[in-house]
Design a protein around this motif. Sequence first.
Motif, PDB file in Angstrom:
ATOM      1  N   TRP A   1       0.831  -1.206   0.000  1.00 36.50           N
ATOM      2  CA  TRP A   1       0.000   0.000   0.000  1.00 36.50           C
ATOM      3  C   TRP A   1       0.869   1.261   0.000  1.00 36.50           C
ATOM      4  O   TRP A   1       0.587   2.224  -0.721  1.00 36.50           O
ATOM      5  N   ALA A   2       1.944   1.246   0.811  1.00 37.45           N
ATOM      6  CA  ALA A   2       2.846   2.399   0.841  1.00 37.45           C
ATOM      7  C   ALA A   2       3.467   2.635  -0.538  1.00 37.45           C
ATOM      8  O   ALA A   2       3.580   3.778  -1.005  1.00 37.45           O
ATOM      9  N   GLN A   3       3.851   1.542  -1.202  1.00 42.76           N
ATOM     10  CA  GLN A   3       4.451   1.679  -2.528  1.00 42.76           C
ATOM     11  C   GLN A   3       3.406   2.149  -3.543  1.00 42.76           C
ATOM     12  O   GLN A   3       3.717   2.937  -4.445  1.00 42.76           O
ATOM     13  N   SER A   4       2.176   1.694  -3.404  1.00 34.47           N
ATOM     14  CA  SER A   4       1.107   2.106  -4.315  1.00 34.47           C
ATOM     15  C   SER A   4       0.857   3.603  -4.221  1.00 34.47           C
ATOM     16  O   SER A   4       0.697   4.285  -5.242  1.00 34.47           O
ATOM     17  N   GLU A   5       0.820   4.117  -2.996  1.00 34.87           N
ATOM     18  CA  GLU A   5       0.625   5.554  -2.811  1.00 34.87           C
ATOM     19  C   GLU A   5       1.756   6.347  -3.443  1.00 34.87           C
ATOM     20  O   GLU A   5       1.532   7.339  -4.150  1.00 34.87           O
ATOM     21  N   LYS A   6       2.989   5.910  -3.210  1.00 35.24           N
ATOM     22  CA  LYS A   6       4.137   6.622  -3.768  1.00 35.24           C
ATOM     23  C   LYS A   6       4.155   6.524  -5.288  1.00 35.24           C
ATOM     24  O   LYS A   6       4.504   7.497  -5.984  1.00 35.24           O
ATOM     25  N   CYS A   7       3.792   5.373  -5.822  1.00 35.93           N
ATOM     26  CA  CYS A   7       3.736   5.211  -7.274  1.00 35.93           C
ATOM     27  C   CYS A   7       2.693   6.144  -7.877  1.00 35.93           C
ATOM     28  O   CYS A   7       2.938   6.795  -8.902  1.00 35.93           O
ATOM     29  N   ALA A   8       1.535   6.231  -7.240  1.00 38.54           N
ATOM     30  CA  ALA A   8       0.471   7.108  -7.737  1.00 38.54           C
ATOM     31  C   ALA A   8       0.895   8.570  -7.681  1.00 38.54           C
ATOM     32  O   ALA A   8       0.649   9.347  -8.613  1.00 38.54           O
ATOM     33  N   VAL A   9       1.552   8.957  -6.577  1.00 39.82           N
ATOM     34  CA  VAL A   9       2.018  10.335  -6.436  1.00 39.82           C
ATOM     35  C   VAL A   9       3.081  10.646  -7.485  1.00 39.82           C
ATOM     36  O   VAL A   9       3.081  11.724  -8.097  1.00 39.82           O
ATOM     37  N   ALA A  10       4.001   9.694  -7.719  1.00 40.08           N
ATOM     38  CA  ALA A  10       5.041   9.897  -8.732  1.00 40.08           C
ATOM     39  C   ALA A  10       4.416  10.019 -10.117  1.00 40.08           C
ATOM     40  O   ALA A  10       4.830  10.854 -10.929  1.00 40.08           O
ATOM     41  N   CYS A  11       3.424   9.184 -10.415  1.00 40.09           N
ATOM     42  CA  CYS A  11       2.723   9.282 -11.701  1.00 40.09           C
ATOM     43  C   CYS A  11       2.076  10.651 -11.863  1.00 40.09           C
ATOM     44  O   CYS A  11       2.171  11.282 -12.921  1.00 40.09           O
ATOM     45  N   HIS A  12       1.376  11.093 -10.816  1.00 39.40           N
ATOM     46  CA  HIS A  12       0.688  12.382 -10.857  1.00 39.40           C
ATOM     47  C   HIS A  12       1.684  13.528 -11.035  1.00 39.40           C
ATOM     48  O   HIS A  12       1.454  14.472 -11.798  1.00 39.40           O
ATOM     49  N   THR A  13       2.817  13.423 -10.337  1.00 38.55           N
ATOM     50  CA  THR A  13       3.815  14.489 -10.346  1.00 38.55           C
ATOM     51  C   THR A  13       4.552  14.582 -11.679  1.00 38.55           C
ATOM     52  O   THR A  13       4.844  15.672 -12.162  1.00 38.55           O
ATOM     53  N   LEU A  14       4.859  13.426 -12.276  1.00 39.26           N
ATOM     54  CA  LEU A  14       5.685  13.394 -13.484  1.00 39.26           C
ATOM     55  C   LEU A  14       4.867  13.371 -14.774  1.00 39.26           C
ATOM     56  O   LEU A  14       5.439  13.284 -15.855  1.00 39.26           O
ATOM     57  N   ALA A  15       3.545  13.412 -14.657  1.00 40.79           N
ATOM     58  CA  ALA A  15       2.700  13.373 -15.855  1.00 40.79           C
ATOM     59  C   ALA A  15       3.006  14.578 -16.744  1.00 40.79           C
ATOM     60  O   ALA A  15       3.014  15.710 -16.292  1.00 40.79           O
ATOM     61  N   ARG A  16       3.255  14.307 -18.012  1.00 40.70           N
ATOM     62  CA  ARG A  16       3.529  15.362 -18.987  1.00 40.70           C
ATOM     63  C   ARG A  16       2.598  15.171 -20.173  1.00 40.70           C
ATOM     64  O   ARG A  16       2.563  14.090 -20.768  1.00 40.70           O
ATOM     65  N   ASP A  17       1.856  16.201 -20.532  1.00 43.31           N
ATOM     66  CA  ASP A  17       0.965  16.144 -21.689  1.00 43.31           C
ATOM     67  C   ASP A  17      -0.038  14.996 -21.582  1.00 43.31           C
ATOM     68  O   ASP A  17      -0.379  14.349 -22.574  1.00 43.31           O
TER      69      ASP A  17
END
Length: 404
Positions: free
Chosen positions: A233-249
């Motif tokens: 769960w901790a990794q899922s949250e961090k993965c989702a945050v990283a996806c949201h943060t690094l999303a381009r276009d």
Amino acid sequence: MANTLSKFFNRLFGAEQSLPVSDQAKSASALAPVPLPDIVTAPKVPEPVAVARPTPVAAAPQVPPAVVVTPDAPASIAAEAEKLSAWKPALPVESLFFDWIMGYPGEGSSLIDNEQHALQALYKLLASDLNDAVIVPRVPSVIPQLLNSLRSKTISAGELSNQIVKDVVLVGEVINTVNSALYNPADRINSLEKAVMVLGEEGLRLVISKVAFRPIINLNAGKFTRRAAPHIWAQSEKCAVACHTLARDMDPFHAFLTGLMKNVGLIIAFRLLDQVCVQGKFKYSPAFQPIFSSVAATLSYRVAQRWEFPAHVILALQQQTGGSKAIEWSPLGRLLHTADLIAKTRLLVNHAQLNSADKKLRVGLSADEIHCLDHLNEIQLYDTTGVQQHPEAEAQTPARSVGQ
């Protein structure tokens, strides 16, 4: 239940964004019946031998061959290199993370048939109807109503508050979020209506998504799941945050949900280990981890298909399944691949499994990705501003230490 979940995620994602013609072709192929990855079609698992460890039933997924681009290379070759590009860490992040959440293979039972029993059960699960094979918690009834309301431009904060108050968990999540360091209110906010106004539409969507996924990911069952679920769960949250943060276009909210969805199959696979393995640990061959991970990724992709996620999200999840063929990455698929590894690396550093000062951790990452890795713990879940920095400023930012 499948219809209910389908309606929920249709409301969650809203209307599909128009895609370029090339992306439409990829998306259409994702919705069509897609064969399972190469690893699933491996021959039947041989019967275990009592005197020797069995030969692995399938080879580990191969890494796509690198394309060397020289200064005078044609543009088509340079484009091919970009198309095949995906981050491959200099350290074995995948196997280190798997060994960690498994409790380390060298400390478990030496019964040689455990690996075979686990693989047989995984392949059987892939061939089954997932609705019959596992129990996925129902999404709270208030969640679809709220997400549908969020699409209305005329709904007031008071009306949203009246819906949120029906779900105690959601109320607590909203109140805790607006009182976090991200919003840093002068005085603690205890009014739900004021909290809704502070969060705004985007913040509410992220809060609701997290509440909806938490019971799916964080399931306590047998020894394997109890040990692994908190880390997953901790990794899922961090993965989702990283996806949201690094999303381009691309839609950052879709990227966020794709990151949350990545580990749904992994928790299902661990629940299966609870059923087929009596011991809480067992030794396994080097080939077991990539096979297990590929099956788990396939389960995530198939669950997303059943829940009728958007085509580009399904495609991104499908691309995580591995196999022997080179992957033609979609933008979201490549983002998910990188964010997943960044999140695993960050978690391993936090738990002293990797040294944060090791320069190998950052080899092959862009400036934005390095910044995300180093500051992932500081990025608030509902921060919609991202962490984009100028490379010169990024170079001056120190990495966080182990355990933070």
